[in-house]
Design a protein around this motif. Structure first.
Motif, PDB file in Angstrom:
ATOM      1  N   ARG A   1       0.957  -1.303  -0.011  1.00 19.16           N
ATOM      2  CA  ARG A   1       0.011   0.001  -0.093  1.00 19.16           C
ATOM      3  C   ARG A   1       0.818   1.211   0.028  1.00 19.16           C
ATOM      4  O   ARG A   1       0.600   2.179  -0.773  1.00 19.16           O
ATOM      5  CB  ARG A   1      -1.003  -0.116   1.200  1.00 19.16           C
ATOM      6  CG  ARG A   1      -1.600   1.161   1.419  1.00 19.16           C
ATOM      7  CD  ARG A   1      -2.839   1.085   2.509  1.00 19.16           C
ATOM      8  NE  ARG A   1      -2.093   1.102   3.615  1.00 19.16           N
ATOM      9  CZ  ARG A   1      -1.545   2.052   4.492  1.00 19.16           C
ATOM     10  NH1 ARG A   1      -1.758   3.371   3.849  1.00 19.16           N
ATOM     11  NH2 ARG A   1      -1.410   2.102   5.497  1.00 19.16           N
ATOM     12  N   LEU A   2       1.797   1.498   0.829  1.00 16.40           N
ATOM     13  CA  LEU A   2       2.593   2.651   0.902  1.00 16.40           C
ATOM     14  C   LEU A   2       3.573   2.641  -0.246  1.00 16.40           C
ATOM     15  O   LEU A   2       3.859   3.752  -0.592  1.00 16.40           O
ATOM     16  CB  LEU A   2       3.357   2.455   2.285  1.00 16.40           C
ATOM     17  CG  LEU A   2       2.796   2.535   3.405  1.00 16.40           C
ATOM     18  CD1 LEU A   2       3.606   2.570   4.706  1.00 16.40           C
ATOM     19  CD2 LEU A   2       1.893   3.868   3.642  1.00 16.40           C
ATOM     20  N   ASP A   3       3.806   1.618  -0.813  1.00 11.13           N
ATOM     21  CA  ASP A   3       4.861   1.769  -2.154  1.00 11.13           C
ATOM     22  C   ASP A   3       3.813   2.197  -3.126  1.00 11.13           C
ATOM     23  O   ASP A   3       4.298   2.916  -3.876  1.00 11.13           O
ATOM     24  CB  ASP A   3       5.426   0.076  -2.565  1.00 11.13           C
ATOM     25  CG  ASP A   3       6.073   0.155  -3.781  1.00 11.13           C
ATOM     26  OD1 ASP A   3       7.396   0.719  -3.911  1.00 11.13           O
ATOM     27  OD2 ASP A   3       5.629  -0.486  -4.676  1.00 11.13           O
ATOM     28  N   THR A   4       2.858   1.742  -3.386  1.00 15.44           N
ATOM     29  CA  THR A   4       1.784   2.070  -4.432  1.00 15.44           C
ATOM     30  C   THR A   4       1.532   3.544  -4.187  1.00 15.44           C
ATOM     31  O   THR A   4       1.510   4.144  -5.244  1.00 15.44           O
ATOM     32  CB  THR A   4       0.746   1.299  -4.451  1.00 15.44           C
ATOM     33  OG1 THR A   4       1.196  -0.119  -4.561  1.00 15.44           O
ATOM     34  CG2 THR A   4      -0.303   1.598  -5.647  1.00 15.44           C
ATOM     35  N   LEU A   5       1.376   3.935  -2.992  1.00 13.28           N
ATOM     36  CA  LEU A   5       1.066   5.316  -2.799  1.00 13.28           C
ATOM     37  C   LEU A   5       1.967   6.499  -3.185  1.00 13.28           C
ATOM     38  O   LEU A   5       1.763   7.424  -3.796  1.00 13.28           O
ATOM     39  CB  LEU A   5       0.533   5.665  -1.248  1.00 13.28           C
ATOM     40  CG  LEU A   5       0.062   6.850  -0.864  1.00 13.28           C
ATOM     41  CD1 LEU A   5      -0.958   6.765   0.390  1.00 13.28           C
ATOM     42  CD2 LEU A   5       1.277   7.779  -0.346  1.00 13.28           C
ATOM     43  N   LEU A   6       3.339   5.925  -3.004  1.00 10.40           N
ATOM     44  CA  LEU A   6       4.604   6.676  -3.405  1.00 10.40           C
ATOM     45  C   LEU A   6       4.426   6.740  -4.910  1.00 10.40           C
ATOM     46  O   LEU A   6       4.780   7.931  -5.447  1.00 10.40           O
ATOM     47  CB  LEU A   6       5.515   5.971  -2.749  1.00 10.40           C
ATOM     48  CG  LEU A   6       6.830   7.045  -2.809  1.00 10.40           C
ATOM     49  CD1 LEU A   6       6.452   8.039  -1.471  1.00 10.40           C
ATOM     50  CD2 LEU A   6       8.120   6.095  -1.856  1.00 10.40           C
ATOM     51  N   GLN A   7       4.379   5.620  -5.526  1.00  9.73           N
ATOM     52  CA  GLN A   7       4.398   5.672  -7.056  1.00  9.73           C
ATOM     53  C   GLN A   7       3.351   6.746  -7.638  1.00  9.73           C
ATOM     54  O   GLN A   7       3.693   7.252  -8.579  1.00  9.73           O
ATOM     55  CB  GLN A   7       4.142   4.104  -7.367  1.00  9.73           C
ATOM     56  CG  GLN A   7       5.266   3.219  -7.233  1.00  9.73           C
ATOM     57  CD  GLN A   7       5.196   1.983  -7.721  1.00  9.73           C
ATOM     58  OE1 GLN A   7       4.460   1.848  -8.777  1.00  9.73           O
ATOM     59  NE2 GLN A   7       5.676   0.833  -7.197  1.00  9.73           N
ATOM     60  N   ALA A   8       2.285   6.279  -7.130  1.00  2.36           N
ATOM     61  CA  ALA A   8       1.068   7.267  -7.560  1.00  2.36           C
ATOM     62  C   ALA A   8       0.845   8.578  -7.408  1.00  2.36           C
ATOM     63  O   ALA A   8       0.294   9.437  -8.266  1.00  2.36           O
ATOM     64  CB  ALA A   8      -0.469   6.775  -6.885  1.00  2.36           C
ATOM     65  N   THR A   9       1.739   9.185  -6.365  1.00  2.68           N
ATOM     66  CA  THR A   9       1.551  10.454  -6.087  1.00  2.68           C
ATOM     67  C   THR A   9       2.735  11.406  -5.995  1.00  2.68           C
ATOM     68  O   THR A   9       2.864  12.734  -5.821  1.00  2.68           O
ATOM     69  CB  THR A   9       0.692  10.591  -4.612  1.00  2.68           C
ATOM     70  OG1 THR A   9       1.686  10.332  -3.719  1.00  2.68           O
ATOM     71  CG2 THR A   9      -0.591  10.036  -4.504  1.00  2.68           C
ATOM     72  N   ALA A  10       3.977  10.838  -6.036  1.00  5.75           N
ATOM     73  CA  ALA A  10       5.189  11.461  -5.761  1.00  5.75           C
ATOM     74  C   ALA A  10       5.473  12.389  -7.038  1.00  5.75           C
ATOM     75  O   ALA A  10       4.985  11.997  -8.398  1.00  5.75           O
ATOM     76  CB  ALA A  10       6.502  10.630  -6.013  1.00  5.75           C
ATOM     77  N   GLY A  11       5.796  13.545  -6.731  1.00  7.07           N
ATOM     78  CA  GLY A  11       6.082  14.658  -7.693  1.00  7.07           C
ATOM     79  C   GLY A  11       4.995  15.374  -8.375  1.00  7.07           C
ATOM     80  O   GLY A  11       5.273  16.031  -9.393  1.00  7.07           O
ATOM     81  N   GLN A  12       3.812  15.019  -8.041  1.00  6.13           N
ATOM     82  CA  GLN A  12       2.513  15.712  -8.596  1.00  6.13           C
ATOM     83  C   GLN A  12       2.559  17.159  -8.034  1.00  6.13           C
ATOM     84  O   GLN A  12       2.506  17.057  -6.792  1.00  6.13           O
ATOM     85  CB  GLN A  12       1.311  14.752  -8.354  1.00  6.13           C
ATOM     86  CG  GLN A  12       1.141  13.331  -9.007  1.00  6.13           C
ATOM     87  CD  GLN A  12       1.471  13.464 -10.528  1.00  6.13           C
ATOM     88  OE1 GLN A  12       0.801  14.349 -11.015  1.00  6.13           O
ATOM     89  NE2 GLN A  12       1.886  12.553 -10.966  1.00  6.13           N
TER      90      GLN A  12
END
Length: 762
Positions: free
Chosen positions: A271-282
């Motif tokens: 969950r936390l890995d996917t959250l980082l992928q989905a939102t980082a740098g936006q």
């Protein structure tokens, strides 16, 4: 040749005129009616009588925002989910030319029945072959700019319904609805703006006792205690030398489970890995980070530590704000009037937190749900910890839905609230519930449509929206990124940080005085946690280094307050009990050793007892004895310092006044009188000797005589004026008595009686 029609011909044409007009009107209606929402007609294929057997998924809408002179291209994948071959599959792209002006209209479009109007056809293609059961095919529909057929006035911009239909011999067998965003003017000045910020919680599943033990073990390794050789448990008391193999095995198993749980969250696909992928740098995203999670990851396994490093690197290009440590339940703290616990959570820091959040991060508070009241808002205002974010589930809430910023007046000042948009938050968190058959293309078009509606409704001063995700959000990275990127590209959206949204003017509103959720921790348990901290702090003053005794305590007391524990009420109850027991252990290292039966054989005597210090540092205390009867009295002992992990003999003076059997309570107190031990009791048999008793009696009689003398002296201490007044009164009384006696024939001498009366009166 006849140049003019005959009269009969003229009459016949005159009668036919209305019929011609009527025919033309009917023909025009046949063209226009299919464009009206909900209208039927031959402009669309009839729906299949046995339902739609083909699944249609729109995979691309290009461009996402269509302008004048641009061709529209829509890609879709069609798959036959039925058991019958589609013999003559034909794909048709349809546009509803009426602008959808509200979020409700958008929802109505996507939730329309399969047989409802799907717009006017603007392009159709035949598939190259029949569509067998289970087979799929990709279709690409391109509409030239000239065939779009939408109004080109600047005010016509906004969302329209768009659909892809699959038919078989004019029978509809598949349909997917999405949106076309139309912007005829390329001048940004023609588009009203809406500021949008996305707030994403970066929190774990709640810390456990094993997690807290790992944090303390890491702290002990980094800062070993000097001058101690005994092993020290988390309570700060010296541990017994003999190991408890069964207990160690249980602790190791618990620690392994905690580590594995965090590894699952932070490893690839977690969950936390996917959250980082989905939102980082936006650019629209702000992370609300729990410092407790960062501490937990810093002492976790390989995946957790790697995830923490990635988070720290991404934080440099993403807006970041800090939650209080362990993301405590603000409402539970407020309803228990334990504001000190919130201050404690705000004050906990660590190297891991500084690495990601910086030394002085911007802060915010986040309510567990939308059940918000004045008590909670007042706590937020008093803490000064930034805005209070309302839970995303705002259905039925009394808070304004049209704005992100709301102010609430409280006794502690004005509380700043951030109210998330319910539809957009749900779209981000659970796209399928808002946009059925969600694909990256359709969720992007939906979020553009929703924000366009909000922008068009904005006032001259502008509008703002906050989008949030739930704490346990496990995003589909593709769907989340599609929405976030669409927000960034939308010409009517101004990407903004949550910090900037807080600076905007808010609409003032009111909240109910008190409202609580059944899942929040009870005030009694919150009070117990707050009281335990005060008790340990009071106890810690007996040692030269109180902080060593307090280390880790704040984390243990705050951890059970985490919002994450609302999903496990039974586990939270056990956790609270465990933490309270550990707090008790921290202040249980001082005890008094004494005999169960003591004999006092003299009026003045001494009782010797032993003070044991099981702490890992010296303790300064005094002994206090409290007799339950007056036959025995004790004086407080002098202040005594007992070395670490040792015992000290203390002598207490006692005085017996009479023979009795009495229970005596013994406690240890700090220098300021704070109780620092559990009371213990012993039975005393008081048997003073005859001489002691006689001396006591004589002493008592002398004391009584002294008191009587003092009282008599006070009574005689009259002023001259008062004495003269009394004498005059006595003389008058005597003369009256003499006159009465003379008249009765009885003559007496009143002088001696008068003096006696004066003396008695005096």
């Amino acid at each position: 040749m006849t140049l003019f029609p005959s009269t009969s011909t003229l009459e016949r044409h005159t009668h036919r005129g209305p019929l011609v007009v009527l025919t033309m009107l009917l023909a025009l209606a046949a063209v226009l009616l299919p464009t009206l929402p909900g209208a039927g007609g031959a402009a669309h294929a009839a729906p299949s009588e046995d339902g739609l057997a083909v699944d249609v998924s729109v995979t691309a809408v290009q461009p996402q925002v269509l302008t004048v002179d641009q061709d529209l291209t829509v890609k879709a994948v069609v798959r036959n989910t039925g058991d019958t071959t589609i013999e003559q599959p034909r794909a048709t792209l349809r546009i509803s030319r009426y602008r959808l002006a509200s979020s409700e209209r958008l929802a109505a479009w996507t939730s329309s029945a399969p047989g409802d109007d799907a717009g006017s056809p603007v392009q159709s293609i035949d598939l190259e072959a029949p569509l067998e059961p289970g087979a799929s095919a990709e279709v690409v529909l391109t509409v030239p700019a000239a065939s779009v057929g939408l109004l080109r006035s600047a005010s016509a911009w906004g969302p329209r319904g768009l659909s892809v239909e699959l038919s078989d011999r004019s029978r509809r067998v598949g349909l997917e609805r999405t949106f076309l965003l139309w912007s005829p003017s390329e001048d940004p000045a023609d588009l009203s703006q809406v500021a949008v910020g996305v707030l994403v919680p970066v929190v774990g599943d709640g810390l456990t006792t094993a997690d807290l033990d790992a944090l303390e073990a890491a702290a002990d390794e980094a800062n070993p205690a000097d001058g101690t050789t005994d092993s020290v448990d988390p309570s700060g008391t010296a541990s017994p030398g003999a190991p408890d193999d069964a207990g160690d095995d249980a602790v190791d198993a618990s620690a392994a489970r905690a580590t594995d749980a965090l590894e699952a969250l932070t490893s690839t696909g977690g969950r936390l890995d996917t959250l980082l992928q989905a939102t980082a740098g936006q650019s629209t995203v702000t992370w609300a980070v729990d410092p407790g999670l960062l501490d937990q990851a810093a002492v976790g396994g390989d995946a957790a530590r790697a995830w923490l490093q990635r988070l720290a690197a991404e934080a440099s290009r993403t807006d970041v704000m800090a939650l209080p440590w362990s993301d405590p339940d603000i409402a539970a703290i407020a309803h228990a009037s334990e504001s000190a616990l919130l201050n404690v959570a705000l004050g906990i820091s660590s190297p891991a937190s500084a690495q990601v959040l910086g030394e002085s991060p911007a802060r915010l508070l986040w309510a567990a749900d939308s059940t918000l009241d004045e008590e909670t808002a007042e706590l937020a205002a008093r803490s000064g910890a930034g805005p209070l974010v309302v839970g995303a589930s705002t259905s039925g809430s009394t808070l304004p839905a049209a704005t992100a910023r709301v102010d609430v007046d409280t006794a502690a000042g004005q509380a700043e609230l951030l109210v998330p948009d319910a539809t957009l938050s749900k779209l981000l968190a659970d796209p399928e519930s808002v946009q059925p058959g969600a694909t990256p293309a359709t969720v992007a078009q939906r979020i553009l449509a929703e924000t366009a509606v909000a922008a068009r409704a904005a006032t001259l001063s502008g509008s703002s929206l906050v989008i949030t995700a739930p704490r346990d959000w496990e995003p589909d990275a593709a769907l989340a990124q599609a929405q976030l990127k669409a927000l960034t590209a939308a010409p009517w959206v101004t990407s903004t940080s949550v910090s900037d949204l807080v600076e905007q003017d808010g609409e003032t509103t009111t909240l109910p005085a008190s409202a609580s959720s059944s899942s929040e921790l009870s005030p009694a348990h919150v009070n117990a946690l707050g009281g335990a901290r005060d008790d340990v702090a009071d106890f810690a003053q007996v040692v030269p280094d109180p902080q060593r005794l307090l280390d880790g305590l704040d984390r243990r007391l705050i951890a059970p307050l985490a919002v994450a524990w609302r999903s496990d009420l039974a586990g939270r109850k056990v956790f609270v009990d465990t933490v309270l027991e550990e707090a008790t252990q921290r202040r249980s290292g001082l005890t008094v050793l004494l005999s169960e039966q003591v004999t006092v054989a003299a009026s003045s005597s001494q009782i010797r007892l032993v003070v044991r210090n099981a702490l890992d540092q010296p303790a300064t205390v005094r002994v206090e004895m409290l007799s339950r009867q007056s036959c025995l009295k004790a004086t407080a002992s002098p202040v005594t310092t007992v070395a670490a992990a040792s015992e000290e003999v203390v002598t207490v003076d006692v005085r017996a006044t009479s023979a009795c059997d009495v229970m005596v309570d013994v406690v240890l107190r700090a220098e300021d009188g704070t109780l620092v031990s559990t009371p213990v009791a012993f039975s005393a048999r008081v048997t003073p000797s005859i001489e002691d008793v006689g001396l006591s009696i004589v002493g008592a009689l002398l004391a009584a005589g002294l008191v009587a003398g003092i009282v008599r002296t006070v009574r005689r201490g009259q002023t001259a004026h008062r004495g003269a007044r009394l004498a005059a009164q006595a003389q008058a009384d005597a003369e009256a008595a003499a006159a009465e006696a003379e008249s009765a024939g009885q003559h007496e001498q009143p002088a001696s009686h008068t003096q006696e009366g004066v003396g008695e009166h005096r």
